[in-house]
Write a protein that holds these residues in place. Sequence first.
Motif, short mmCIF file in Angstrom:
data_model
loop_
_atom_site.label_atom_id
_atom_site.label_comp_id
_atom_site.label_asym_id
_atom_site.label_seq_id
_atom_site.Cartn_x
_atom_site.Cartn_y
_atom_site.Cartn_z
N MET A 53 -59.01 -62.97 25.99
CA MET A 53 -57.97 -64.01 26.07
C MET A 53 -57.54 -64.44 24.67
O MET A 53 -56.36 -64.57 24.37
CB MET A 53 -58.53 -65.24 26.81
CG MET A 53 -58.24 -65.27 28.27
SD MET A 53 -58.98 -66.74 29.01
CE MET A 53 -57.62 -67.86 28.88
N PHE A 106 -68.75 -67.66 35.46
CA PHE A 106 -68.22 -68.97 35.06
C PHE A 106 -68.99 -69.57 33.88
O PHE A 106 -68.84 -70.75 33.59
CB PHE A 106 -68.24 -69.93 36.25
CG PHE A 106 -67.23 -69.59 37.31
CD1 PHE A 106 -65.90 -69.98 37.17
CD2 PHE A 106 -67.58 -68.86 38.42
CE1 PHE A 106 -64.97 -69.63 38.13
CE2 PHE A 106 -66.66 -68.52 39.39
CZ PHE A 106 -65.34 -68.91 39.24
N GLN A 109 -66.83 -71.17 31.06
CA GLN A 109 -66.22 -72.43 31.52
C GLN A 109 -67.27 -73.54 31.60
O GLN A 109 -67.01 -74.68 31.20
CB GLN A 109 -65.59 -72.23 32.91
CG GLN A 109 -64.25 -71.54 32.89
CD GLN A 109 -64.36 -70.03 32.98
OE1 GLN A 109 -65.41 -69.46 32.69
NE2 GLN A 109 -63.29 -69.36 33.37
N ILE A 112 -68.05 -74.69 28.06
CA ILE A 112 -66.96 -75.50 27.49
C ILE A 112 -67.06 -76.92 28.03
O ILE A 112 -67.02 -77.90 27.29
CB ILE A 112 -65.58 -74.87 27.84
CG1 ILE A 112 -65.36 -73.57 27.07
CG2 ILE A 112 -64.45 -75.85 27.52
CD1 ILE A 112 -64.13 -72.78 27.51
N ALA B 29 -51.31 -68.36 37.10
CA ALA B 29 -50.32 -67.83 36.15
C ALA B 29 -49.28 -68.88 35.80
O ALA B 29 -48.91 -69.04 34.63
CB ALA B 29 -49.66 -66.59 36.73
N GLU B 32 -51.01 -71.56 33.59
CA GLU B 32 -51.24 -71.07 32.22
C GLU B 32 -49.91 -70.96 31.47
O GLU B 32 -49.83 -71.24 30.27
CB GLU B 32 -51.93 -69.71 32.26
CG GLU B 32 -53.39 -69.83 32.67
CD GLU B 32 -54.11 -68.49 32.71
OE1 GLU B 32 -53.87 -67.66 31.83
OE2 GLU B 32 -54.91 -68.27 33.65
N MET B 57 -55.23 -74.70 23.67
CA MET B 57 -54.55 -73.92 24.71
C MET B 57 -55.51 -72.88 25.30
O MET B 57 -55.58 -72.69 26.51
CB MET B 57 -53.34 -73.23 24.08
CG MET B 57 -52.57 -72.32 24.99
SD MET B 57 -51.23 -71.56 24.05
CE MET B 57 -51.15 -69.97 24.83
N LEU B 58 -56.27 -72.22 24.43
CA LEU B 58 -57.22 -71.19 24.88
C LEU B 58 -58.28 -71.79 25.81
O LEU B 58 -58.56 -71.26 26.89
CB LEU B 58 -57.88 -70.54 23.66
CG LEU B 58 -58.95 -69.48 23.93
CD1 LEU B 58 -58.33 -68.25 24.57
CD2 LEU B 58 -59.65 -69.09 22.63
N VAL B 59 -58.85 -72.93 25.39
CA VAL B 59 -59.89 -73.59 26.19
C VAL B 59 -59.29 -74.07 27.51
O VAL B 59 -59.88 -73.89 28.59
CB VAL B 59 -60.51 -74.75 25.38
CG1 VAL B 59 -61.42 -75.59 26.23
CG2 VAL B 59 -61.27 -74.21 24.18
N GLN B 61 -56.64 -72.92 29.11
CA GLN B 61 -56.31 -71.78 29.97
C GLN B 61 -57.57 -71.17 30.60
O GLN B 61 -57.55 -70.73 31.74
CB GLN B 61 -55.55 -70.72 29.19
CG GLN B 61 -54.10 -71.13 28.91
CD GLN B 61 -53.28 -70.03 28.30
OE1 GLN B 61 -53.80 -69.20 27.55
NE2 GLN B 61 -52.00 -70.02 28.58
N ALA B 62 -58.67 -71.17 29.83
CA ALA B 62 -59.92 -70.61 30.37
C ALA B 62 -60.38 -71.39 31.60
O ALA B 62 -60.84 -70.83 32.59
CB ALA B 62 -61.01 -70.63 29.30
N VAL B 63 -60.22 -72.74 31.54
CA VAL B 63 -60.63 -73.56 32.68
C VAL B 63 -59.61 -73.41 33.82
O VAL B 63 -59.98 -73.33 35.00
CB VAL B 63 -60.81 -75.04 32.25
CG1 VAL B 63 -61.15 -75.91 33.45
CG2 VAL B 63 -61.92 -75.14 31.22
N GLU B 65 -58.00 -70.93 34.66
CA GLU B 65 -58.11 -69.62 35.30
C GLU B 65 -59.19 -69.59 36.40
O GLU B 65 -59.25 -68.63 37.17
CB GLU B 65 -58.44 -68.58 34.23
CG GLU B 65 -57.91 -67.20 34.54
CD GLU B 65 -58.17 -66.24 33.40
OE1 GLU B 65 -57.19 -65.75 32.85
OE2 GLU B 65 -59.33 -66.01 33.06
N SER B 66 -60.00 -70.65 36.47
CA SER B 66 -61.12 -70.66 37.42
C SER B 66 -60.66 -70.40 38.85
O SER B 66 -61.32 -69.66 39.60
CB SER B 66 -61.85 -72.01 37.37
OG SER B 66 -62.31 -72.25 36.09
#
Lengths: 125, 324
Positions: A53, A106, A109, A112, B29, B32, B57-59, B61-63, B65-66
């Motif tokens: 990513m 996960f 996540q 984080i 999608a 994000e 933004m990266l952090v 988007q990572a969440v 995407e769950s």
Amino acid sequence: MGAEIAYTQKRYGTTSMMAAIFIGIFFILLGHKTQAKGLILGSIFSVLNFVLMGEILPLIVGPSRKKSSFISLGSIVFRHGLLAVPLILSLKMEWLDFTATVFGLFMVQIMIMGDHLLKRFHRSA
Amino acid sequence: MDIDTQILVKSAAFVGAGLAMGLGAVGAAIGEGYTAAEANGAVSRNPELSGDIFKNMLVGQAVAESASIFALVVAILMLFLGVPLNNLLNGAALLGAGLCMGFGAVGSGIGSGFPGGQACVGIARQPAVTPRLTTNMLIGSAVCQTPAIFSMVVALMLIFMGFDKAPLGPTWAALVGAGFSTGLAAIGSGYGGGLAAGASCEGISRQPESVGNVTTVMLVGQAVAQTPSIFGLLVSFILLFKRFPESYELQSAMALLGAGLCMGFGGIGPGVGNGMAAEGAVKWVARNVKRSGELMRIMLVGQAVSQSTAIYAMVVALVLIFVV
């Protein structure tokens, strides 16, 4: 920009893998080897997904809109395809636990969220 | 006959997996994309903070995407678990599971993009409160995932509970209805929760000292916005656990399918409406902290009124299950 992203990747990637290995060792000591393997495998792919990513992010921002859309779509398809690998393996192989693999997926996540909630707790204390 | 049943169950698994992952990808999608769009605006406003903004933004988007990863897990289970192919009810259960997970991930995916985007804008506006904004964004995004988790729970129950002893008619309709009920109702709750979380990030960046009140009102607003998806979950549980007498009359099957559709569609509007009420309250609490108590009361009254249509939908769904 690149340095900030690399730092974030390194930080959460390392923490996630360390947490997975630590919990995995704990599971092995308790005699749950399949859960330990599933968790570590899921976590490896979770970190891979997070690293990808971050690596793809600068590629999306730079070029034309058409190229950015193509790279974004390709990235989503590729990363989800990659995340499907440990899930399929854990369903096919008896030595991998499916639930632990899902939990591992996960891991980034969770790390984080845990990191930021811990910081919030320290700030308020 | 056996071969026909096997083909039908396999087909239902393939269609269910396609719906779960296809619909599940839509929400994440869009969410994000929203985060990235707002990050662009933030970078152009404050280019020297591009590193912090992209990191956030990266952090985020990572969440966000769950929800699509939940959908991926359910889709892979349907494709590779090896559900017994000798019972048509398993096919109905797999189709219901796919519908439930697919629709259920849409709202959460979109909703969790709002706090991510607003946090990026907030960082550009108030770089000093970046850690607070990121924490608030993560809490808001995580709460947005709750309806998707409800959907995953129902989808997993549909996949793993055995329905061997239940009669085909009208149980098939109850299983598909259970999928519609939680899946559709989760759309509004996920989206609405995201509106409240987005407004809280915007509010904190405007008035950093209001963070405590803003977060409290956001969490209360999000909790109430989840209610329609809980109603959907309740109707799904009734459809899953109630034993229906064997009947091959079309109307008895349609009553159960209708119950699921009624609660599912009936939950979308109240979820979004509750989120809008919470968004307004959070936005104005940040601008007028002294009135936060009054603003929260107005929000709760507004949400209660908005909720009433979900209650009507639940009543009609229960009538369809128990009376018709």
